[in-house]
Design an enzyme around this catalytic site. Structure first.
Site, PDB file in Angstrom:
ATOM      1  CD  GLU A 275      -2.411  -1.249   2.831  1.00  0.00           C
ATOM      2  OE1 GLU A 275      -1.963  -0.533   3.743  1.00  0.00           O
ATOM      3  OE2 GLU A 275      -3.357  -2.039   3.007  1.00  0.00           O
ATOM      4  NE  ARG A 314       4.978  15.554   4.828  1.00  0.00           N
ATOM      5  CZ  ARG A 314       6.280  15.588   4.970  1.00  0.00           C
ATOM      6  NH1 ARG A 314       6.984  16.555   4.403  1.00  0.00           N
ATOM      7  NH2 ARG A 314       6.904  14.671   5.643  1.00  0.00           N
ATOM      8  CE1 TYR A 318       2.703  14.224  10.743  1.00  0.00           C
ATOM      9  CE2 TYR A 318       3.059  14.866   8.463  1.00  0.00           C
ATOM     10  CZ  TYR A 318       2.289  14.253   9.425  1.00  0.00           C
ATOM     11  OH  TYR A 318       1.111  13.665   9.061  1.00  0.00           O
ATOM     12  CB  CYS A 346      -2.239  35.151  12.574  1.00  0.00           C
ATOM     13  SG  CYS A 346      -2.710  36.348  11.341  1.00  0.00           S
ATOM     14  CD  GLU A 347      -1.582  28.891  14.480  1.00  0.00           C
ATOM     15  OE1 GLU A 347      -0.743  28.248  15.130  1.00  0.00           O
ATOM     16  OE2 GLU A 347      -2.803  28.662  14.490  1.00  0.00           O
ATOM     17  CE1 TYR A 375      -0.267  10.546   3.886  1.00  0.00           C
ATOM     18  CE2 TYR A 375       1.952  10.295   3.012  1.00  0.00           C
ATOM     19  CZ  TYR A 375       0.766   9.739   3.442  1.00  0.00           C
ATOM     20  OH  TYR A 375       0.616   8.385   3.421  1.00  0.00           O
TER      21      TYR A 375
HETATM   22  C1  LIG Z   1      -0.755   5.886   5.448  1.00  0.00           C
HETATM   23  C2  LIG Z   1      -0.905   4.458   5.152  1.00  0.00           C
HETATM   24  C3  LIG Z   1      -0.262   3.903   4.045  1.00  0.00           C
HETATM   25  C4  LIG Z   1       0.656   4.674   3.145  1.00  0.00           C
HETATM   26  O1  LIG Z   1       1.853   5.035   3.777  1.00  0.00           O
HETATM   27  P1  LIG Z   1       2.993   5.762   2.921  1.00  0.00           P
HETATM   28  O2  LIG Z   1       4.019   6.089   3.935  1.00  0.00           O
HETATM   29  O3  LIG Z   1       2.394   6.960   2.306  1.00  0.00           O
HETATM   30  O4  LIG Z   1       3.487   4.785   1.916  1.00  0.00           O
HETATM   31  C5  LIG Z   1      -0.512   2.573   3.761  1.00  0.00           C
HETATM   32  N1  LIG Z   1      -1.329   1.819   4.539  1.00  0.00           N
HETATM   33  C6  LIG Z   1      -1.953   2.327   5.623  1.00  0.00           C
HETATM   34  C7  LIG Z   1      -2.840   1.464   6.430  1.00  0.00           C
HETATM   35  C8  LIG Z   1      -1.759   3.663   5.971  1.00  0.00           C
HETATM   36  O5  LIG Z   1      -2.362   4.154   7.053  1.00  0.00           O
END
Ligand SMILES: *Cc1c(COP(=O)(O)O)cnc(C)c1O
Length: 426
Positions: A275, A314, A318, A346-347, A375
């Protein structure tokens, strides 16, 4: 490699000079490269070639319908985490059978929707979710295809806010309970357990945590099979990191990740699903912004952009680094200056870079935030009543607005004033 390069002194997205997009669409604006998205998807295809596999793009990284359609046409399935993302995937032309549903807090409505569109697999994160899904599926005379997300308790060695595979994180079921939960799943009328799922975090720049997690998944799979469960799929999640700073050592490549997968789980005869989100979309996008003003503070020089934390959160969220480069290529050896690069919100958190060496920048200059395709736009908001940032997709020498910038009027029209307050003030 991406497709944002200087040509004749001007930064281009593929064959389109970025000033052309700034003129047509205004700034700030996200610009994506179709060629880079394609290339990154193909890298994963090559990394897993020869293994039965599925690539389920993590929609949350960049969920623009045009991006989803492009990836779907390459053969990608979609990993989704909400009803909205499922609807996006469907709208982009991805059938339910190519959509996976992940997420730690799926509601009954979302589970029902997912069943009704014939979702390929539910990545279930808790026993109450399993019980609820079984009830909803059984009421429809169905059995929901399920992988249980296990929490392998490994340290992903990434930013704490995007680490998900430690016991203390909210995600998944502890490995120690996995056998019990699969036994429960087997007894439920509305569940068919087809696989094991794991996702340990995002922006991993080291393969060791993946190796540890995948070995634990392999061990679990053998144990579950010995207990009579027909485990056919392993979903290994996403998380492979990308280079945000050109000067740092590059993270491992999809090819190395693929080799690791073969080594750790390749002999189980399972379909291997992944994924990836960030690695596909991250370097396929930039955020194009313009310098509003340069302001000399006491001992500091501030470059104030028309992009802000509401457009790209980001750095504020982060402490993330983005390389920021001028669109007009600086002359080689041109004298630089040390500046803070900030937005107008304004931060104090609305700071993109502190004490960053930059070529001289002046009012009206264009800059590009690199590695902003994942993201980025998906996390944008209208904070400070700044209309949602638009998105453009470049394909060769053509570009299209794939999400238009709303006008201020359109933004305001979404609010309503209740009747009892209808009379104007004063
Ligand atoms: C966010 C997420 C991803 C993707 O993560 P990447 O760092 O963008 O590759 C895949 N699976 C699940 C369950 C996630 O929450």
């Amino acid at each position: 490699m991406d497709h944002f390069l200087y040509r004749d002194g001007t930064l281009h997205a593929e064959d389109v000079p970025l000033p052309e997009i700034a003129r047509a669409v205004g700034t700030p604006v996200y610009v994506y490269s179709a060629a880079t998205l394609t290339r990154h998807y193909r890298l994963f295809e090559e990394a897993l070639s020869g293994l039965p596999n599925g690539i389920f793009y993590a929609v949350k990284a960049n969920s623009n319908l045009a991006v989803l359609r492009l990836l779907a046409r390459l053969g990608a399935g979609m990993d989704t985490v909400s009803a909205g993302e499922i609807m996006r995937a469907l709208r982009a032309g991805v059938p339910g059978a190519r959509i996976v549903f992940s997420g730690v807090g799926k509601t009954a409505e979302e589970l029902a929707l997912a069943l009704d569109v014939g979702i390929r697999q539910f990545n279930v994160e808790s026993e109450p979710e399993l019980e609820l899904l079984s009830r909803i599926a059984a009421a429809r005379g169905r059995r929901a295809p399920v992988a249980i997300r296990v929490n392998p308790d490994v340290d992903a060695r990434t930013h704490a806010k995007i680490a998900t595979g430690k016991a203390e994180n909210k995600f998944g079921i502890p490995l120690s309970r996995a056998c019990e939960v699969y036994a429960r799943a087997a007894a439920l009328p509305g569940i068919e357990a087809v696989g094991v799922d794991v996702h340990i975090g995002s922006q991993l720049t080291d393969l060791a945590p993946f190796e540890l997690a995948f070995r634990r998944v392999a061990e679990l799979t053998r144990r579950l099979r010995a207990e009579g469960h027909d485990i056919r799929r392993l979903d290994l999640g996403g998380g492979l990191g990308i280079p945000y700073a050109r000067d740092n050592a590059p993270p491992p490549l999809p090819f190395d990740y693929g080799a690791l997968i073969r080594r750790t789980v390749g002999d189980l005869g399972c379909e291997i699903d992944i994924e990836p989100g960030r690695l596909i979309a991250g370097n396929a996008g930039i955020l194009l912004a313009r310098v509003i003003r340069v302001k000399q503070g006491e001992g500091r020089r501030f470059v104030i952009l028309d992009a802000a934390m509401n457009d790209l959160i980001r750095p504020a969220l982060y402490d993330a680094h983005h390389d920021i480069v001028p669109v007009a290529e600086p002359a080689p050896g041109a004298a630089g200056e040390i500046v803070d690069i900030v937005g107008p919100v304004c931060e104090t958190g609305d700071t993109f870079a502190r004490a960053r060496p930059m070529p001289p920048l002046a009012e009206g200059d264009l800059v590009a935030f690199r590695t902003a395709g994942a993201y980025g736009a998906v996390m944008a908001s209208e904070y400070n009543s700044r209309p949602l940032v638009p998105e453009v997709l470049v394909h060769g020498d053509q570009f299209d607005v794939v999400r238009a910038r709303p006008s201020i009027e359109e933004m305001l029209d979404r609010d309503t004033i209740p009747g009892w307050l209808a009379e104007s003030a004063g």
